[in-house]
Scaffold this motif. Structure first.
Motif, PDB file in Angstrom:
ATOM      1  N   LEU A 168       0.788  -1.224   0.000  1.00 59.15           N
ATOM      2  CA  LEU A 168       0.000   0.000   0.000  1.00 59.15           C
ATOM      3  C   LEU A 168       0.827   1.284   0.000  1.00 59.15           C
ATOM      4  CD1 LEU A 168      -2.863  -0.835   2.534  1.00 59.15           C
ATOM      5  CD2 LEU A 168      -2.983  -0.814   0.049  1.00 59.15           C
ATOM      6  N   VAL A 169       2.011   1.263   0.546  1.00 59.46           N
ATOM      7  CA  VAL A 169       2.821   2.482   0.640  1.00 59.46           C
ATOM      8  C   VAL A 169       4.143   2.275  -0.085  1.00 59.46           C
ATOM      9  CG1 VAL A 169       1.793   3.186   2.838  1.00 59.46           C
ATOM     10  CG2 VAL A 169       3.860   1.833   2.844  1.00 59.46           C
ATOM     11  N   PRO A 170       4.835   3.387  -0.436  1.00 63.08           N
ATOM     12  CA  PRO A 170       6.132   3.238  -1.100  1.00 63.08           C
ATOM     13  C   PRO A 170       7.057   2.362  -0.261  1.00 63.08           C
ATOM     14  CG  PRO A 170       5.478   5.550  -1.002  1.00 63.08           C
ATOM     15  CD  PRO A 170       4.487   4.778  -0.183  1.00 63.08           C
ATOM     16  N   GLY A 171       7.917   1.587  -0.905  1.00 64.58           N
ATOM     17  CA  GLY A 171       8.738   0.639  -0.185  1.00 64.58           C
ATOM     18  C   GLY A 171      10.214   0.975  -0.087  1.00 64.58           C
ATOM     19  N   LYS A 172      10.757   1.686  -1.072  1.00 59.86           N
ATOM     20  CA  LYS A 172      12.205   1.890  -1.123  1.00 59.86           C
ATOM     21  C   LYS A 172      12.557   3.344  -1.429  1.00 59.86           C
ATOM     22  CE  LYS A 172      13.309  -2.789  -2.079  1.00 59.86           C
ATOM     23  NZ  LYS A 172      13.958  -3.338  -0.953  1.00 59.86           N
ATOM     24  N   THR A 173      13.769   3.709  -1.024  1.00 57.01           N
ATOM     25  CA  THR A 173      14.258   5.063  -1.316  1.00 57.01           C
ATOM     26  C   THR A 173      14.631   5.177  -2.791  1.00 57.01           C
ATOM     27  OG1 THR A 173      16.505   4.414  -0.711  1.00 57.01           O
ATOM     28  CG2 THR A 173      15.175   5.423   1.020  1.00 57.01           C
ATOM     29  N   ASP A 174      14.569   6.409  -3.314  1.00 58.43           N
ATOM     30  CA  ASP A 174      14.950   6.645  -4.709  1.00 58.43           C
ATOM     31  C   ASP A 174      16.468   6.763  -4.834  1.00 58.43           C
ATOM     32  OD1 ASP A 174      15.665   9.244  -3.926  1.00 58.43           O
ATOM     33  OD2 ASP A 174      13.883  10.175  -4.795  1.00 58.43           O
ATOM     34  N   GLU A 175      16.936   7.142  -6.016  1.00 56.29           N
ATOM     35  CA  GLU A 175      18.378   7.210  -6.268  1.00 56.29           C
ATOM     36  C   GLU A 175      19.097   8.246  -5.405  1.00 56.29           C
ATOM     37  OE1 GLU A 175      16.137   9.823  -9.014  1.00 56.29           O
ATOM     38  OE2 GLU A 175      16.054   7.672  -8.695  1.00 56.29           O
ATOM     39  N   ASP A 176      18.343   9.208  -4.846  1.00 55.02           N
ATOM     40  CA  ASP A 176      18.925  10.212  -3.958  1.00 55.02           C
ATOM     41  C   ASP A 176      18.762   9.855  -2.480  1.00 55.02           C
ATOM     42  OD1 ASP A 176      19.687  11.926  -6.113  1.00 55.02           O
ATOM     43  OD2 ASP A 176      17.596  12.611  -6.257  1.00 55.02           O
ATOM     44  N   GLY A 177      18.295   8.625  -2.205  1.00 52.25           N
ATOM     45  CA  GLY A 177      18.107   8.186  -0.826  1.00 52.25           C
ATOM     46  C   GLY A 177      16.857   8.753  -0.180  1.00 52.25           C
ATOM     47  N   ILE A 178      15.923   9.247  -0.999  1.00 52.59           N
ATOM     48  CA  ILE A 178      14.698   9.875  -0.485  1.00 52.59           C
ATOM     49  C   ILE A 178      13.543   8.873  -0.522  1.00 52.59           C
ATOM     50  CG2 ILE A 178      13.003  11.729  -0.802  1.00 52.59           C
ATOM     51  CD1 ILE A 178      15.784  12.741   0.016  1.00 52.59           C
ATOM     52  N   TRP A 179      12.829   8.803   0.582  1.00 47.45           N
ATOM     53  CA  TRP A 179      11.568   8.059   0.668  1.00 47.45           C
ATOM     54  C   TRP A 179      10.509   9.066   1.047  1.00 47.45           C
ATOM     55  CZ3 TRP A 179       7.748   7.351   4.295  1.00 47.45           C
ATOM     56  CH2 TRP A 179       6.858   6.297   4.077  1.00 47.45           C
ATOM     57  N   GLU A 180       9.429   9.136   0.259  1.00 49.10           N
ATOM     58  CA  GLU A 180       8.397  10.136   0.516  1.00 49.10           C
ATOM     59  C   GLU A 180       7.024   9.533   0.307  1.00 49.10           C
ATOM     60  OE1 GLU A 180       8.983  14.402  -0.586  1.00 49.10           O
ATOM     61  OE2 GLU A 180       7.346  13.946  -1.972  1.00 49.10           O
ATOM     62  N   TRP A 181       6.097   9.939   1.167  1.00 49.52           N
ATOM     63  CA  TRP A 181       4.714   9.485   1.074  1.00 49.52           C
ATOM     64  C   TRP A 181       3.815  10.675   1.353  1.00 49.52           C
ATOM     65  CZ3 TRP A 181       1.861   6.430   5.385  1.00 49.52           C
ATOM     66  CH2 TRP A 181       0.607   6.031   4.926  1.00 49.52           C
ATOM     67  N   ASP A 182       2.954  11.017   0.384  1.00 46.12           N
ATOM     68  CA  ASP A 182       2.076  12.189   0.527  1.00 46.12           C
ATOM     69  C   ASP A 182       0.678  11.838   1.025  1.00 46.12           C
ATOM     70  OD1 ASP A 182       0.850  11.015  -1.675  1.00 46.12           O
ATOM     71  OD2 ASP A 182       1.018  12.772  -2.967  1.00 46.12           O
ATOM     72  N   GLY A 183       0.469  10.579   1.403  1.00 47.39           N
ATOM     73  CA  GLY A 183      -0.857  10.155   1.862  1.00 47.39           C
ATOM     74  C   GLY A 183      -0.867   9.730   3.315  1.00 47.39           C
ATOM     75  N   ALA A 184       0.073  10.238   4.084  1.00 43.04           N
ATOM     76  CA  ALA A 184       0.164   9.819   5.479  1.00 43.04           C
ATOM     77  C   ALA A 184      -0.968  10.441   6.302  1.00 43.04           C
ATOM     78  CB  ALA A 184       1.513  10.247   6.071  1.00 43.04           C
ATOM     79  N   PRO A 185      -1.427   9.697   7.306  1.00 44.46           N
ATOM     80  CA  PRO A 185      -2.433  10.243   8.224  1.00 44.46           C
ATOM     81  C   PRO A 185      -1.792  11.239   9.185  1.00 44.46           C
ATOM     82  CG  PRO A 185      -1.791   8.055   8.916  1.00 44.46           C
ATOM     83  CD  PRO A 185      -1.081   8.327   7.623  1.00 44.46           C
ATOM     84  N   ALA A 186      -2.614  11.958   9.925  1.00 42.94           N
ATOM     85  CA  ALA A 186      -2.116  12.971  10.872  1.00 42.94           C
ATOM     86  C   ALA A 186      -1.593  12.346  12.162  1.00 42.94           C
ATOM     87  CB  ALA A 186      -3.218  13.979  11.188  1.00 42.94           C
ATOM     88  N   ASP A 187      -2.009  11.114  12.468  1.00 43.86           N
ATOM     89  CA  ASP A 187      -1.606  10.506  13.732  1.00 43.86           C
ATOM     90  C   ASP A 187      -0.280   9.745  13.600  1.00 43.86           C
ATOM     91  OD1 ASP A 187      -3.192   8.874  12.079  1.00 43.86           O
ATOM     92  OD2 ASP A 187      -3.772   7.575  13.712  1.00 43.86           O
ATOM     93  N   GLU A 188       0.183   9.215  14.718  1.00 46.96           N
ATOM     94  CA  GLU A 188       1.509   8.606  14.801  1.00 46.96           C
ATOM     95  C   GLU A 188       1.600   7.256  14.099  1.00 46.96           C
ATOM     96  OE1 GLU A 188       3.979   6.604  18.386  1.00 46.96           O
ATOM     97  OE2 GLU A 188       3.350   8.678  18.710  1.00 46.96           O
ATOM     98  N   ILE A 189       2.706   7.073  13.385  1.00 43.43           N
ATOM     99  CA  ILE A 189       3.041   5.801  12.749  1.00 43.43           C
ATOM    100  C   ILE A 189       4.452   5.451  13.185  1.00 43.43           C
ATOM    101  CG2 ILE A 189       3.429   4.575  10.592  1.00 43.43           C
ATOM    102  CD1 ILE A 189       1.628   6.606   9.209  1.00 43.43           C
ATOM    103  N   GLN A 190       4.673   4.216  13.564  1.00 40.89           N
ATOM    104  CA  GLN A 190       6.032   3.761  13.850  1.00 40.89           C
ATOM    105  C   GLN A 190       6.607   3.160  12.585  1.00 40.89           C
ATOM    106  OE1 GLN A 190       5.736   0.982  17.088  1.00 40.89           O
ATOM    107  NE2 GLN A 190       5.400   2.592  18.600  1.00 40.89           N
ATOM    108  N   PHE A 191       7.864   3.553  12.264  1.00 42.12           N
ATOM    109  CA  PHE A 191       8.555   3.024  11.088  1.00 42.12           C
ATOM    110  C   PHE A 191       9.728   2.179  11.514  1.00 42.12           C
ATOM    111  CE2 PHE A 191       6.181   6.402   9.220  1.00 42.12           C
ATOM    112  CZ  PHE A 191       5.972   6.032   7.911  1.00 42.12           C
TER     113      PHE A 191
END
Length: 191
Positions: A168-191
């Motif tokens: 459901l969510v992006p899995g890996k960093t891009d070539e610049d080492g960036i991982w980004e998700w624009d659909g995150a909820p406002a509450d806490e998520i543990q990664f």
């Protein structure tokens, strides 16, 4: 002790029309039952859960991903079936396992959401109204500060579940080492 007493076999059952047995060891025939062909493997049809996904302005969200899976109790929420919403924002999950489960919805640019339900034949529609998404961004580097491409980043726990998995969510960093998700909820998520 005979060597046959030491054998442990694990089975997973999978069929497109039934709930897949994703966990090893859920069905445990004895070695004697297997040898004598006395054990019957059973997989179930599942429950149909449906609903509608709209945005903050009550407009249908087309192409939202909706999945079921317990994700409760510390186990990852695997699902063989992810539904997508149609032009009316409607979805149908056809193979939901009966009992307590999480229905999780994700749409690009909108805040992910979930509902904990008890799936049964009398289940009411499970509708969602998604709010604007929040952006989470990680920059992953090696000890020298160089970007790490292809590093795995995944949510662990959210709202007492593990329903946000790599399907459901992006899995890996891009070539610049960036991982980004624009659909995150406002509450806490543990990664």
């Amino acid at each position: 002790m005979c060597s046959s007493d030491l054998i442990r076999l694990y089975f997973r059952l999978n069929h497109k029309d039934f709930i897949s047995d994703r966990g090893y060891g859920q069905q445990r025939p004895t070695w004697k039952q297997l040898k004598s062909l006395d054990y019957v493997f059973v997989i179930k049809k599942g429950i149909e859960i449906h609903g509608r996904v709209v945005d903050a302005g009550d407009q249908p969200v087309v192409g939202a991903k909706v999945k079921s899976g317990s994700g409760v109790g510390g186990y990852y929420s695997y699902s063989d079936f992810i539904a997508e919403t149609d032009e009316n924002g409607e979805y149908v999950l056809e193979k939901v396992k009966a009992g307590k489960t999480a229905i999780t919805v994700i749409a690009e640019g909108l805040s992910a959401d979930l509902r904990l339900i008890t799936a049964n034949k009398e289940a009411e529609p499970v509708d969602f109204q998604l709010q604007p998404g929040h952006t989470i961004r990680f920059h992953v580097t090696n000890p020298d500060g160089q970007p790490l491409a292809g590093a795995s980043v995944r949510p662990e726990e959210w709202r007492g579940t593990r329903s946000l998995f790599h399907d459901l969510v992006p899995g890996k960093t891009d070539e610049d080492g960036i991982w980004e998700w624009d659909g995150a909820p406002a509450d806490e998520i543990q990664f």
